[in-house]
Design a protein around this motif. Structure first.
Motif, PDB file in Angstrom:
ATOM      1  N   LEU A 139       0.823  -1.213   0.000  1.00 35.45           N
ATOM      2  CA  LEU A 139       0.000   0.000   0.000  1.00 35.45           C
ATOM      3  C   LEU A 139       0.857   1.262   0.000  1.00 35.45           C
ATOM      4  O   LEU A 139       0.578   2.224  -0.721  1.00 35.45           O
ATOM      5  CB  LEU A 139      -0.932   0.014   1.211  1.00 35.45           C
ATOM      6  CG  LEU A 139      -2.038  -1.028   1.253  1.00 35.45           C
ATOM      7  CD1 LEU A 139      -2.743  -0.997   2.605  1.00 35.45           C
ATOM      8  CD2 LEU A 139      -3.027  -0.799   0.123  1.00 35.45           C
ATOM      9  N   VAL A 140       1.888   1.255   0.810  1.00 40.21           N
ATOM     10  CA  VAL A 140       2.765   2.419   0.941  1.00 40.21           C
ATOM     11  C   VAL A 140       3.497   2.688  -0.371  1.00 40.21           C
ATOM     12  O   VAL A 140       3.565   3.825  -0.837  1.00 40.21           O
ATOM     13  CB  VAL A 140       3.763   2.204   2.098  1.00 40.21           C
ATOM     14  CG1 VAL A 140       4.909   3.188   2.040  1.00 40.21           C
ATOM     15  CG2 VAL A 140       3.046   2.295   3.441  1.00 40.21           C
ATOM     16  N   LEU A 141       4.021   1.644  -0.971  1.00 38.79           N
ATOM     17  CA  LEU A 141       4.836   1.828  -2.172  1.00 38.79           C
ATOM     18  C   LEU A 141       4.013   2.170  -3.404  1.00 38.79           C
ATOM     19  O   LEU A 141       4.554   2.665  -4.392  1.00 38.79           O
ATOM     20  CB  LEU A 141       5.698   0.592  -2.418  1.00 38.79           C
ATOM     21  CG  LEU A 141       6.746   0.332  -1.322  1.00 38.79           C
ATOM     22  CD1 LEU A 141       7.539  -0.918  -1.633  1.00 38.79           C
ATOM     23  CD2 LEU A 141       7.657   1.533  -1.107  1.00 38.79           C
ATOM     24  N   GLU A 142       2.707   1.932  -3.337  1.00 40.85           N
ATOM     25  CA  GLU A 142       1.833   2.334  -4.449  1.00 40.85           C
ATOM     26  C   GLU A 142       1.688   3.847  -4.528  1.00 40.85           C
ATOM     27  O   GLU A 142       1.365   4.389  -5.568  1.00 40.85           O
ATOM     28  CB  GLU A 142       0.452   1.689  -4.301  1.00 40.85           C
ATOM     29  CG  GLU A 142       0.437   0.220  -4.631  1.00 40.85           C
ATOM     30  CD  GLU A 142      -0.893  -0.449  -4.350  1.00 40.85           C
ATOM     31  OE1 GLU A 142      -1.799   0.183  -3.742  1.00 40.85           O
ATOM     32  OE2 GLU A 142      -1.037  -1.619  -4.729  1.00 40.85           O
ATOM     33  N   ASN A 143       1.925   4.531  -3.412  1.00 37.91           N
ATOM     34  CA  ASN A 143       1.842   5.985  -3.363  1.00 37.91           C
ATOM     35  C   ASN A 143       3.240   6.550  -3.646  1.00 37.91           C
ATOM     36  O   ASN A 143       4.138   6.457  -2.807  1.00 37.91           O
ATOM     37  CB  ASN A 143       1.338   6.431  -1.992  1.00 37.91           C
ATOM     38  CG  ASN A 143       1.152   7.915  -1.896  1.00 37.91           C
ATOM     39  OD1 ASN A 143       1.994   8.693  -2.327  1.00 37.91           O
ATOM     40  ND2 ASN A 143       0.054   8.324  -1.296  1.00 37.91           N
ATOM     41  N   LYS A 144       3.420   7.128  -4.821  1.00 40.26           N
ATOM     42  CA  LYS A 144       4.742   7.606  -5.262  1.00 40.26           C
ATOM     43  C   LYS A 144       5.331   8.661  -4.317  1.00 40.26           C
ATOM     44  O   LYS A 144       6.525   8.654  -4.041  1.00 40.26           O
ATOM     45  CB  LYS A 144       4.657   8.182  -6.680  1.00 40.26           C
ATOM     46  CG  LYS A 144       4.183   7.200  -7.715  1.00 40.26           C
ATOM     47  CD  LYS A 144       5.320   6.368  -8.216  1.00 40.26           C
ATOM     48  CE  LYS A 144       4.850   5.521  -9.394  1.00 40.26           C
ATOM     49  NZ  LYS A 144       5.258   4.153  -9.279  1.00 40.26           N
ATOM     50  N   GLU A 145       4.478   9.562  -3.830  1.00 38.56           N
ATOM     51  CA  GLU A 145       4.970  10.617  -2.935  1.00 38.56           C
ATOM     52  C   GLU A 145       5.494  10.021  -1.631  1.00 38.56           C
ATOM     53  O   GLU A 145       6.575  10.382  -1.165  1.00 38.56           O
ATOM     54  CB  GLU A 145       3.847  11.616  -2.639  1.00 38.56           C
ATOM     55  CG  GLU A 145       4.294  12.770  -1.772  1.00 38.56           C
ATOM     56  CD  GLU A 145       3.166  13.749  -1.465  1.00 38.56           C
ATOM     57  OE1 GLU A 145       3.245  14.393  -0.409  1.00 38.56           O
ATOM     58  OE2 GLU A 145       2.221  13.855  -2.275  1.00 38.56           O
ATOM     59  N   ILE A 146       4.731   9.104  -1.057  1.00 37.13           N
ATOM     60  CA  ILE A 146       5.152   8.469   0.191  1.00 37.13           C
ATOM     61  C   ILE A 146       6.396   7.618  -0.048  1.00 37.13           C
ATOM     62  O   ILE A 146       7.343   7.654   0.743  1.00 37.13           O
ATOM     63  CB  ILE A 146       4.010   7.619   0.789  1.00 37.13           C
ATOM     64  CG1 ILE A 146       2.882   8.525   1.264  1.00 37.13           C
ATOM     65  CG2 ILE A 146       4.523   6.755   1.936  1.00 37.13           C
ATOM     66  CD1 ILE A 146       1.646   7.798   1.716  1.00 37.13           C
ATOM     67  N   ALA A 147       6.402   6.869  -1.139  1.00 37.34           N
ATOM     68  CA  ALA A 147       7.566   6.030  -1.460  1.00 37.34           C
ATOM     69  C   ALA A 147       8.819   6.888  -1.594  1.00 37.34           C
ATOM     70  O   ALA A 147       9.893   6.515  -1.105  1.00 37.34           O
ATOM     71  CB  ALA A 147       7.304   5.235  -2.727  1.00 37.34           C
ATOM     72  N   SER A 148       8.684   8.035  -2.220  1.00 33.10           N
ATOM     73  CA  SER A 148       9.815   8.941  -2.386  1.00 33.10           C
ATOM     74  C   SER A 148      10.310   9.458  -1.036  1.00 33.10           C
ATOM     75  O   SER A 148      11.519   9.515  -0.788  1.00 33.10           O
ATOM     76  CB  SER A 148       9.410  10.097  -3.291  1.00 33.10           C
ATOM     77  OG  SER A 148      10.456  11.015  -3.410  1.00 33.10           O
ATOM     78  N   LYS A 149       9.378   9.835  -0.159  1.00 35.14           N
ATOM     79  CA  LYS A 149       9.758  10.319   1.179  1.00 35.14           C
ATOM     80  C   LYS A 149      10.434   9.214   1.982  1.00 35.14           C
ATOM     81  O   LYS A 149      11.404   9.466   2.698  1.00 35.14           O
ATOM     82  CB  LYS A 149       8.524  10.820   1.936  1.00 35.14           C
ATOM     83  CG  LYS A 149       8.113  12.223   1.603  1.00 35.14           C
ATOM     84  CD  LYS A 149       6.855  12.587   2.365  1.00 35.14           C
ATOM     85  CE  LYS A 149       7.096  13.755   3.264  1.00 35.14           C
ATOM     86  NZ  LYS A 149       5.852  14.213   3.925  1.00 35.14           N
ATOM     87  N   LEU A 150       9.935   7.984   1.848  1.00 34.79           N
ATOM     88  CA  LEU A 150      10.554   6.868   2.564  1.00 34.79           C
ATOM     89  C   LEU A 150      11.957   6.589   2.033  1.00 34.79           C
ATOM     90  O   LEU A 150      12.867   6.299   2.820  1.00 34.79           O
ATOM     91  CB  LEU A 150       9.687   5.613   2.463  1.00 34.79           C
ATOM     92  CG  LEU A 150       8.452   5.597   3.341  1.00 34.79           C
ATOM     93  CD1 LEU A 150       7.578   4.396   3.017  1.00 34.79           C
ATOM     94  CD2 LEU A 150       8.822   5.606   4.817  1.00 34.79           C
ATOM     95  N   ASP A 151      12.130   6.686   0.722  1.00 37.16           N
ATOM     96  CA  ASP A 151      13.468   6.519   0.149  1.00 37.16           C
ATOM     97  C   ASP A 151      14.415   7.563   0.718  1.00 37.16           C
ATOM     98  O   ASP A 151      15.550   7.248   1.088  1.00 37.16           O
ATOM     99  CB  ASP A 151      13.430   6.642  -1.381  1.00 37.16           C
ATOM    100  CG  ASP A 151      12.841   5.419  -2.061  1.00 37.16           C
ATOM    101  OD1 ASP A 151      12.722   4.347  -1.412  1.00 37.16           O
ATOM    102  OD2 ASP A 151      12.490   5.529  -3.253  1.00 37.16           O
ATOM    103  N   ARG A 152      13.952   8.810   0.788  1.00 38.28           N
ATOM    104  CA  ARG A 152      14.789   9.878   1.341  1.00 38.28           C
ATOM    105  C   ARG A 152      15.074   9.608   2.820  1.00 38.28           C
ATOM    106  O   ARG A 152      16.204   9.802   3.286  1.00 38.28           O
ATOM    107  CB  ARG A 152      14.104  11.246   1.161  1.00 38.28           C
ATOM    108  CG  ARG A 152      14.924  12.399   1.689  1.00 38.28           C
ATOM    109  CD  ARG A 152      16.247  12.557   0.961  1.00 38.28           C
ATOM    110  NE  ARG A 152      17.074  13.565   1.623  1.00 38.28           N
ATOM    111  CZ  ARG A 152      18.375  13.600   1.547  1.00 38.28           C
ATOM    112  NH1 ARG A 152      19.029  12.733   0.807  1.00 38.28           N
ATOM    113  NH2 ARG A 152      19.063  14.525   2.186  1.00 38.28           N
ATOM    114  N   GLU A 174      12.600  15.479  10.967  1.00 36.14           N
ATOM    115  CA  GLU A 174      11.584  16.245  10.239  1.00 36.14           C
ATOM    116  C   GLU A 174      10.741  15.342   9.331  1.00 36.14           C
ATOM    117  O   GLU A 174       9.518  15.490   9.260  1.00 36.14           O
ATOM    118  CB  GLU A 174      12.241  17.353   9.422  1.00 36.14           C
ATOM    119  CG  GLU A 174      12.780  18.483  10.265  1.00 36.14           C
ATOM    120  CD  GLU A 174      13.648  19.458   9.494  1.00 36.14           C
ATOM    121  OE1 GLU A 174      13.888  19.248   8.272  1.00 36.14           O
ATOM    122  OE2 GLU A 174      14.106  20.437  10.107  1.00 36.14           O
ATOM    123  N   ILE A 175      11.401  14.406   8.662  1.00 34.53           N
ATOM    124  CA  ILE A 175      10.661  13.484   7.794  1.00 34.53           C
ATOM    125  C   ILE A 175       9.743  12.603   8.631  1.00 34.53           C
ATOM    126  O   ILE A 175       8.569  12.423   8.298  1.00 34.53           O
ATOM    127  CB  ILE A 175      11.619  12.630   6.932  1.00 34.53           C
ATOM    128  CG1 ILE A 175      12.419  13.514   5.982  1.00 34.53           C
ATOM    129  CG2 ILE A 175      10.839  11.571   6.147  1.00 34.53           C
ATOM    130  CD1 ILE A 175      13.570  12.799   5.279  1.00 34.53           C
TER     131      ILE A 175
END
Length: 111
Positions: A27-40, A69-70
């Motif tokens: 579910l998390v990785l389907e959301n590109k914005e969240i996936a990007s924040k998690l990668d960061r 902050e993240i």
């Protein structure tokens, strides 16, 4: 030995924690914005650990601040919080299993 390893892996991947983690991860990785924040988040975490190990205190503190902050940006999100908590639980299970295996190998070698 192969059968024992397969059995152990099977037991681990069929725990409630791992099953739920995999569901949430999808579910998390389907959301590109969240996936990007998690990668960061993961990148910042690695950089902070490296800086701390190298004794770069100011660099470490800067990465730690960004990490915090993240994490704070995820606080109101139940999905992300659950995902991150389960990730920690799964990592703890894996570390426990690795420690048990290492101890058993040490016993065999030292006996």
């Amino acid at each position: 030995m192969n059968k024992a390893l397969e059995s152990l892996i099977d037991e681990i991947i069929n725990t409630e924690e791992v099953i739920e983690f995999k569901r949430l991860e999808k579910l998390v990785l389907e959301n590109k914005e969240i996936a990007s924040k998690l990668d960061r988040l993961h990148e910042v975490e690695k950089q902070a650990v490296n800086a701390r190990e190298l004794g770069l205190e100011n660099t470490y503190l800067a990465y730690k601040k960004e990490y915090d902050e993240i994490i704070s940006s995820f606080e109101g999100d139940v999905l992300i919080s659950s995902y991150l908590n389960l990730k920690e639980e799964v990592l703890s299970i894996v570390k426990l299993v690795v420690n048990i295996i290492e101890n058993e190998i040490d016993k065999v070698i030292n006996d």
